[in-house]
Write a protein that holds these residues in place. Structure first.
Motif, mmCIF file in Angstrom:
data_model
loop_
_atom_site.group_PDB
_atom_site.id
_atom_site.type_symbol
_atom_site.label_atom_id
_atom_site.label_comp_id
_atom_site.label_asym_id
_atom_site.label_seq_id
_atom_site.Cartn_x
_atom_site.Cartn_y
_atom_site.Cartn_z
ATOM 1 N N GLY A 185 -26.040 76.970 21.565
ATOM 2 C CA GLY A 185 -27.906 76.739 21.085
ATOM 3 C C GLY A 185 -27.759 75.965 22.122
ATOM 4 N N TYR A 188 -27.698 76.363 26.442
ATOM 5 C CA TYR A 188 -29.047 77.651 27.101
ATOM 6 C C TYR A 188 -30.461 76.620 26.194
ATOM 7 C CZ TYR A 188 -25.528 80.282 29.114
ATOM 8 O OH TYR A 188 -24.863 80.871 29.605
ATOM 9 N N ALA A 189 -30.198 75.688 24.764
ATOM 10 C CA ALA A 189 -31.890 75.183 24.622
ATOM 11 C C ALA A 189 -32.207 73.842 25.538
ATOM 12 C CB ALA A 189 -31.772 74.324 23.331
ATOM 13 N N GLY A 192 -33.524 76.035 28.390
ATOM 14 C CA GLY A 192 -35.106 76.408 28.281
ATOM 15 C C GLY A 192 -35.894 75.249 27.912
ATOM 16 N N ARG A 207 -39.906 72.771 21.925
ATOM 17 C CA ARG A 207 -38.368 73.758 22.724
ATOM 18 C C ARG A 207 -37.710 71.906 22.904
ATOM 19 N NH1 ARG A 207 -41.424 76.655 24.738
ATOM 20 N NH2 ARG A 207 -40.924 79.261 25.951
ATOM 21 N N LEU A 210 -36.730 72.051 19.495
ATOM 22 C CA LEU A 210 -35.248 73.065 19.001
ATOM 23 C C LEU A 210 -34.309 72.007 20.113
ATOM 24 C CD1 LEU A 210 -34.196 75.477 18.250
ATOM 25 C CD2 LEU A 210 -34.952 76.465 20.556
ATOM 26 N N LEU A 211 -33.944 71.327 21.115
ATOM 27 C CA LEU A 211 -32.846 70.696 21.515
ATOM 28 C C LEU A 211 -32.704 69.488 20.480
ATOM 29 C CD1 LEU A 211 -31.127 69.920 23.466
ATOM 30 C CD2 LEU A 211 -33.031 68.366 25.135
ATOM 31 N N ALA A 214 -30.931 71.348 17.874
ATOM 32 C CA ALA A 214 -28.745 71.721 18.037
ATOM 33 C C ALA A 214 -28.236 70.693 18.340
ATOM 34 C CB ALA A 214 -29.500 72.315 19.534
ATOM 35 N N SER A 255 -34.140 62.981 22.179
ATOM 36 C CA SER A 255 -32.888 63.427 21.230
ATOM 37 C C SER A 255 -32.170 63.404 20.570
ATOM 38 C CB SER A 255 -32.969 65.355 22.707
ATOM 39 O OG SER A 255 -33.776 65.934 22.790
#
Length: 400
Positions: A185, A188-189, A192, A207, A210-211, A214, A255
């Motif tokens: 994940g 591919y995050a 994205g 996004r 989400l990163l 993850a 992140s």
């Protein structure tokens, strides 16, 4: 932010059917399993994390520092049992004092002591890991279908659902299946986010969040997987972001800080046990092909090995197969398969399997668009059918 519209058509129903078959395989294995000492260890350590962390200085639980393992699997294993215990104790308080059942009972003790009062312990302990494995299967299908179409997506998902190694690690408490879920994940995050950076900034934020999540959850499962994912994410985003490359490091710093906060939360915001993340050596690794050799030489994985060999030959000889969608997962496979951890007992070769199935699905999808479509269609069906039969035949052995 507008949520994407969910359309459930024939491809989605067929993918759901494959995932239900995978879920049924896992349930059959769990039904025929016996709870092991390792199961009780994960349950007890996880319950302590949720209920009563160890008062010993420098330690998070009475299990010590968990041998360098991440805390994610312990929390996943212990949460259903903790919730059930709290619900039973809460219901007990609604009774009159003279009618209460658990005032001084074993429900206040360890999982072993409370095993006769808690119900469905075996299923509660294993189902969360099956859920994450099925979640990864759905993500694998979604990514492969978006990149390669229905045929590539279904071939990748079929290999995943009938892979004995994936099944074996999905029915036992462990951090490897969670690291596999998180790393796939995370990569591919990151892609994205890089694609979203070509559009308006309002589409970046969800996004990036989400990163961050993850990266944090992957670090909670295994620090080495998170470090690999972080470095790969920077490289992929630098490659894909094009004119927005100046923002990549800012996004990744944000992140990383968010991921550290998530990881700190997994240690209940206690600095002493959290410091072990940096001193425990959980990310130490070296290189060896033993794991990959065992996987590909196992007869149970014979059809997967044949599909991999055909995919590599096609990738090397057919120009249309060599593009980013196939190259990115191949690089991840070549990066992860030779890794071995030296401080903890973990299996990085397992983390490579979703990327391997994505690569094989993409190459076969390209081959199915050539003049030799009929031949490759027969080969694809034969590989899937043979792999499914071998996997089903091995279920009793996996359950032992």
């Amino acid at each position: 932010m507008k949520l994407p519209r969910i359309k459930i058509g024939r491809p989605q129903r067929l993918a759901a059917l494959l995932l239900l078959l995978f879920f049924a395989e896992c349930l059959w294995v769990v039904h025929h399993q016996q709870l092991s000492q390792q199961d009780y260890r994960y349950a007890e350590c996880g319950r302590e994390m949720w209920e009563r962390p160890s008062p010993l200085a420098g330690y998070f639980t009475t299990c010590g520092n968990l041998n360098g393992n991440g805390t994610f699997a312990y929390r996943v294993a212990g949460l259903p049992l903790t919730v059930q215990r709290l619900m039973m104790l809460g219901a007990d308080k609604l009774r009159k004092p003279e009618n209460r059942l658990y005032t001084e009972g074993t429900l206040h003790g360890s999982t072993w002591e409370a095993r006769h009062e808690l119900f469905s312990v075996k299923y509660l302990l294993h189902l969360p890991f099956i859920f994450f494995a099925a979640w990864l299967g759905g993500g694998l299908w979604w990514v492969s279908r978006r990149l390669f179409g229905n045929e590539g997506g279904f071939f990748a998902l079929g290999l995943y659902c009938f892979c004995p190694a994936v099944l074996r690690y999905s029915v036992t408490p462990n951090n490897d299946v969670l690291a596999m879920w998180g790393l796939y994940g995370l990569v591919y995050a990151a892609m994205g986010v890089a694609h979203a950076m070509q559009g308006p900034r309002r589409k970046w934020r969800p996004r990036i969040v989400l990163l961050t999540v993850a990266l944090g959850l992957t670090a909670a499962a295994h620090l080495l997987a998170a470090m690999i994912g972080f470095v790969v994410a920077i490289i992929l985003m630098m490659y894909l972001a094009e004119r927005r490359r100046s923002y990549v490091m800012q996004i990744m710093v944000f992140s990383a800080v968010g991921a550290l906060a998530i990881l700190f939360a997994f240690y209940a915001f206690r600095p002493a046990p959290f410091s072990y993340v940096f001193t425990g050596g959980g990310a130490r690794f070296w290189f060896a092909w033993e794991g990959a050799r065992r996987f590909f030489l196992d007869l149970a994985n014979g059809p997967i090995a044949v599909a991999t060999l055909v995919a590599i030959l096609l990738y090397a000889t057919v120009r249309r197969c060599r593009y980013f969608g196939n190259t990115a997962p191949l690089i991840m496979v070549l990066l992860l398969f030779p890794l071995v951890t030296t401080q903890t007992v973990s299996h990085p070769w397992l983390w490579a399997l979703p990327f391997l199935f994505t690569f094989v699905g993409g190459v076969f999808a390209d081959a199915l668009e050539t003049r030799q479509r009929r031949m490759f269609l027969v080969l694809t069906g034969g590989i899937l059918l043979t792999q499914a039969m071998l996997c089903l035949a091995l279920l009793p052995e996996i359950a032992r």
